[in-house]
Structures are given as C-alpha cells and as structure tokens.
Design a protein around this motif. Structure first.
Motif, PDB file in Angstrom:
ATOM      1  N   TYR A   1       0.819  -1.214   0.000  1.00  0.00           N
ATOM      2  CA  TYR A   1       0.000   0.000   0.000  1.00  0.00           C
ATOM      3  C   TYR A   1       0.853   1.264   0.000  1.00  0.00           C
ATOM      4  N   ASP A   2       2.142   1.090  -0.318  1.00  0.00           N
ATOM      5  CA  ASP A   2       3.076   2.202  -0.408  1.00  0.00           C
ATOM      6  C   ASP A   2       3.125   3.017   0.883  1.00  0.00           C
ATOM      7  N   VAL A   3       3.062   2.301   2.005  1.00  0.00           N
ATOM      8  CA  VAL A   3       3.149   2.941   3.322  1.00  0.00           C
ATOM      9  C   VAL A   3       4.606   2.878   3.775  1.00  0.00           C
ATOM     10  N   LYS A   4       5.147   4.024   4.080  1.00  0.00           N
ATOM     11  CA  LYS A   4       6.534   4.099   4.533  1.00  0.00           C
ATOM     12  C   LYS A   4       6.617   3.686   6.007  1.00  0.00           C
ATOM     13  N   PHE A   5       7.694   2.989   6.332  1.00  0.00           N
ATOM     14  CA  PHE A   5       7.945   2.641   7.724  1.00  0.00           C
ATOM     15  C   PHE A   5       9.441   2.629   7.943  1.00  0.00           C
ATOM     16  N   LYS A   6       9.815   2.970   9.157  1.00  0.00           N
ATOM     17  CA  LYS A   6      11.237   3.024   9.503  1.00  0.00           C
ATOM     18  C   LYS A   6      11.782   1.609   9.665  1.00  0.00           C
ATOM     19  N   THR A   7      13.092   1.490   9.524  1.00  0.00           N
ATOM     20  CA  THR A   7      13.722   0.229   9.872  1.00  0.00           C
ATOM     21  C   THR A   7      13.439   0.010  11.350  1.00  0.00           C
ATOM     22  N   GLN A   8      12.868  -1.121  11.629  1.00  0.00           N
ATOM     23  CA  GLN A   8      12.397  -1.374  12.983  1.00  0.00           C
ATOM     24  C   GLN A   8      13.452  -2.072  13.828  1.00  0.00           C
ATOM     25  N   LYS A   9      13.403  -1.762  15.105  1.00  0.00           N
ATOM     26  CA  LYS A   9      14.244  -2.451  16.079  1.00  0.00           C
ATOM     27  C   LYS A   9      13.376  -2.711  17.307  1.00  0.00           C
ATOM     28  N   PRO A  10      13.811  -3.600  18.179  1.00  0.00           N
ATOM     29  CA  PRO A  10      13.016  -3.889  19.374  1.00  0.00           C
ATOM     30  C   PRO A  10      12.791  -2.624  20.216  1.00  0.00           C
ATOM     31  N   THR A  11      11.621  -2.551  20.814  1.00  0.00           N
ATOM     32  CA  THR A  11      11.283  -1.420  21.673  1.00  0.00           C
ATOM     33  C   THR A  11      12.094  -1.460  22.958  1.00  0.00           C
TER      34      THR A  11
END
Length: 133
Positions: free
Chosen positions: A68-78
């Motif tokens: 859906y062309d939704v941008k998201f950051k490179t994720q890391k554990p909270t």
C-alpha cells in the motif's frame, strides 16, 4: 500481496498495522533471546522456532505496508522488549516469557478482530493467517 487499488487504508488502520509490525519485531527478538538462554535443547528448539515464525510475521506486515506504499522506519526492538531481554539475562526468562505468552494470546484476539472488521481483503487474509500461526 495483492494491492486493492480502489481502497486505501486510512491513518488509523495504518497505525494499527505498524503497531502489529512492532509487536512481531519484539516477539521475534525476545524468543531469540529466550532460546539463547535456554539450557534444555528441546525447549531451545521450540523457542527458536517461535522466533522464526515471528520473523515471518514481520515480513508479512512489511509486505502489507509496502503493498500500500506505506513508509515505515527500519524497525528495532522497543525499549520494553530490550528491558525484558535484560531481565531474562539477569534473572532468568520464566517471568518475561510468561508475560509474553499472555501478550501473544491478546495478539491473536486482535488479529481475529482485524480479520472480522477490515474492509481490505488482503488485510483480512493476513490477519487470519497470523492468528492461526
């Protein structure tokens, strides 16, 4: 993951999807930590397998957001996940693992609700698949 051109998820839906993505990142990280601490080979294998399933869930959410062309950051554990990992390394994994299993049960309910309420067929399918795994 096939994108439905005529319907775009609203901001609230995208926020929910990103929340699920983060939950899966945390779960994968924690199961991996718990596996590394587990002395029993059978339990270690179970925890490692759970970490792999959660990693597959991460990929599924990333694909959904990307479709859906939704941008998201490179994720890391909270911070919470990192704190639980620290606790497990210091005092053992029994308590954080029991907490996590409770959260997993809640997550299944959330996925079933998403499946029931979503107007996007691919989101409904994803939620149902993840609830079953």
């Amino acid at each position: 993951m096939e994108q439905q051109e005529q319907i775009r998820p609203d901001a609230k839906t995208i926020k929910v999807w990103k929340h699920h993505l983060q939950d899966e990142i945390d779960a994968s990280f924690l199961y991996d930590v718990f596996a590394s601490l587990e002395p029993d080979d059978r339990r270690k294998e179970i925890l490692s397998n759970l970490a792999e399933v959660e990693t597959q869930h991460v990929v599924r959410w990333q694909e959904m957001l990307t479709a859906y062309d939704v941008k998201f950051k490179t994720q890391k554990p909270t911070f919470k996940a990192r704190l639980m990992a620290w606790y497990a390394r210091q005092f053992g994994s029994a308590f954080p693992l029991s907490q996590m299993l409770g959260e997993e049960a809640s997550e299944v309910k959330d996925y079933l609700t998403l499946h029931r309420n979503s107007t996007l067929e691919d989101a409904r399918e994803t939620a149902l698949v993840l609830a079953k795994e």
